[in-house]
Scaffold this motif. Structure first.
Motif, PDB file in Angstrom:
ATOM      1  N   LYS A 167      64.476  27.211 -27.415  1.00 33.61           N
ATOM      2  CA  LYS A 167      65.555  26.257 -27.671  1.00 33.61           C
ATOM      3  C   LYS A 167      66.177  25.731 -26.377  1.00 33.61           C
ATOM      4  O   LYS A 167      66.761  24.646 -26.375  1.00 33.61           O
ATOM      5  CB  LYS A 167      66.629  26.899 -28.549  1.00 33.61           C
ATOM      6  N   HIS A 301      57.728  20.523 -32.350  1.00 32.15           N
ATOM      7  CA  HIS A 301      58.945  20.739 -33.123  1.00 32.15           C
ATOM      8  C   HIS A 301      58.644  20.812 -34.620  1.00 32.15           C
ATOM      9  O   HIS A 301      59.272  21.583 -35.354  1.00 32.15           O
ATOM     10  CB  HIS A 301      59.939  19.604 -32.866  1.00 32.15           C
ATOM     11  N   PHE A 304      57.447  24.287 -35.712  1.00 34.24           N
ATOM     12  CA  PHE A 304      58.528  25.253 -35.898  1.00 34.24           C
ATOM     13  C   PHE A 304      59.330  24.947 -37.162  1.00 34.24           C
ATOM     14  O   PHE A 304      59.717  25.870 -37.893  1.00 34.24           O
ATOM     15  CB  PHE A 304      59.434  25.268 -34.672  1.00 34.24           C
ATOM     16  N   TRP A 320      64.972  22.330 -35.834  1.00 32.83           N
ATOM     17  CA  TRP A 320      63.713  21.801 -35.311  1.00 32.83           C
ATOM     18  C   TRP A 320      63.351  20.465 -35.943  1.00 32.83           C
ATOM     19  O   TRP A 320      62.696  19.633 -35.302  1.00 32.83           O
ATOM     20  CB  TRP A 320      62.601  22.826 -35.504  1.00 32.83           C
ATOM     21  N   GLU A 323      65.144  18.040 -33.787  1.00 29.72           N
ATOM     22  CA  GLU A 323      64.411  17.853 -32.534  1.00 29.72           C
ATOM     23  C   GLU A 323      63.196  16.953 -32.747  1.00 29.72           C
ATOM     24  O   GLU A 323      62.872  16.117 -31.895  1.00 29.72           O
ATOM     25  CB  GLU A 323      63.970  19.203 -31.975  1.00 29.72           C
ATOM     26  N   TYR A 324      62.537  17.126 -33.863  1.00 29.04           N
ATOM     27  CA  TYR A 324      61.365  16.306 -34.173  1.00 29.04           C
ATOM     28  C   TYR A 324      61.753  14.842 -34.368  1.00 29.04           C
ATOM     29  O   TYR A 324      61.082  13.924 -33.883  1.00 29.04           O
ATOM     30  CB  TYR A 324      60.677  16.857 -35.416  1.00 29.04           C
TER      31      TYR A 324
END
Length: 331
Positions: A167, A301, A304, A320, A323-324
């Protein structure tokens, strides 16, 4: 292949007990390889301190890899056999794929380092906005891999074992080096073993941007791909269209499917035989354009996010997923 396994040669070695009380005595050049193999064996058995003491008996002038191993071992032991991963370098703004090398295999460190060096000097790929992190992160306690992961016949690793440590790291894709298994890419994660060459790495790297293999796919994979996925190196024609097709650019991708694949080159390329190392210029142009434009192929990402969803952990899955989405938005 690029790296040969360390052979366990039969030389007499000082006992660990003696090494604990005596000053390091550099071994002769002829037995440096055997001493290194002994240290690797001890490390695999989780006898970390003993491995380090054996390693210190090797004269660095006789074994160039000692300094590389020693750095990671000393750091690992100094932190109580628990490495905290931190960002070691900042990527230039031009980087569209930020690749993090990960390994829990001491023997894979020189392989990863060599791949990074070759990539930085690879004139074929120097215009692609792909960057590799400065440091290969190393924590044998958390990078757990198997050659037949989930009975799928290929190399895989327990990604969630070290997910929390990631992270704090700026990355979009992972390359995991492990002991043995079939190289493959799943979404934004690449798995390589000790025997894989740099050319295998480049071949798999192209999969991150949607390039498809030009050798025959398995029937199960061909069923999904040959129905007509969007690929920069291939087009697909169904059975009714095959009669009027130009045979010069036939690809073997769909040999196990009624459709026919056609490649954008009339020569054998690195997507069919990676050891040829031939990447057509128009492949490179398409590759660069795919990277510069908003990405449409998964980052790590997503790996996960999906794994946490399967584990019914919605909080981490949402982290995640966010983040993606930032990756897809070009941030």
């Amino acid at each position: 292949m690029a790296l040969l396994p360390l052979y366990y040669l039969c030389f007499s070695l000082p006992s660990v007990e003696k090494a604990l009380v005596e000053e390091p005595l550099y071994v002769s050049k002829v037995s440096s390889q055997a001493t290194l193999a002994s240290a690797m064996d001890l490390w695999d058995k989780q006898e970390y301190l003993a491995a380090n003491l054996i390693l210190k008996t090797i004269n660095p002038a006789d074994q160039p890899l000692v300094d590389l191993y020693q750095t990671y071992i000393d750091d690992y032991l100094a932190k109580g056999q628990s490495v905290t991963w931190t960002q070691q370098t900042k990527y230039p703004p031009s980087c569209k794929q930020k690749i993090l090398f990960v390994t829990g295999e001491l023997q894979s460190l020189p392989q990863a380092k060599a791949f990074k060096q070759r990539f930085s000097h690879d004139k074929r790929l120097n215009k692609l906005p792909i960057c590799v992190n400065q440091v290969t992160f190393f924590d044998p306690a958390t990078v757990l891999c198997q050659r037949n992961w989930l009975n799928r016949g290929r190399l895989g690793c327990d990604l969630l074992a070290f997910a929390k440590q990631l992270k704090s790291i700026d990355f979009t894709h992972l390359v995991i080096f492990a002991e043995q298994g079939k190289a493959n890419v799943h979404n934004g994660v690449m798995f390589l073993d000790r025997q894989d060459t740099y050319d295998v790495f480049v071949h798999e790297l192209a999969h991150f941007s949607g390039f498809i293999d030009e050798y025959p796919l398995s029937a199960a994979l061909a069923k999904r791909v040959c129905s007509g996925v969007d690929a920069p190196n291939l087009t697909f024609k169904q059975a009714t269209e095959k009669a009027n097709a130009n045979a010069q650019n036939l690809a073997r991708t769909c040999d196990n499917h009624p459709a026919q694949a056609f490649k954008a080159s009339n020569k054998l390329t690195f997507m069919e035989y990676h050891d040829l190392a031939y990447i057509p210029a128009h492949y490179l142009t398409a590759w660069k354009e795919l990277l510069i434009n908003l990405p449409k192929h998964p980052s790590a990402h997503l790996n996960f996010a999906q794994l946490y969803e399967d584990a019914n952990n919605q909080n981490d899955s949402q982290y995640w997923r966010k983040e993606y989405q930032l990756y897809l938005a070009g941030n």
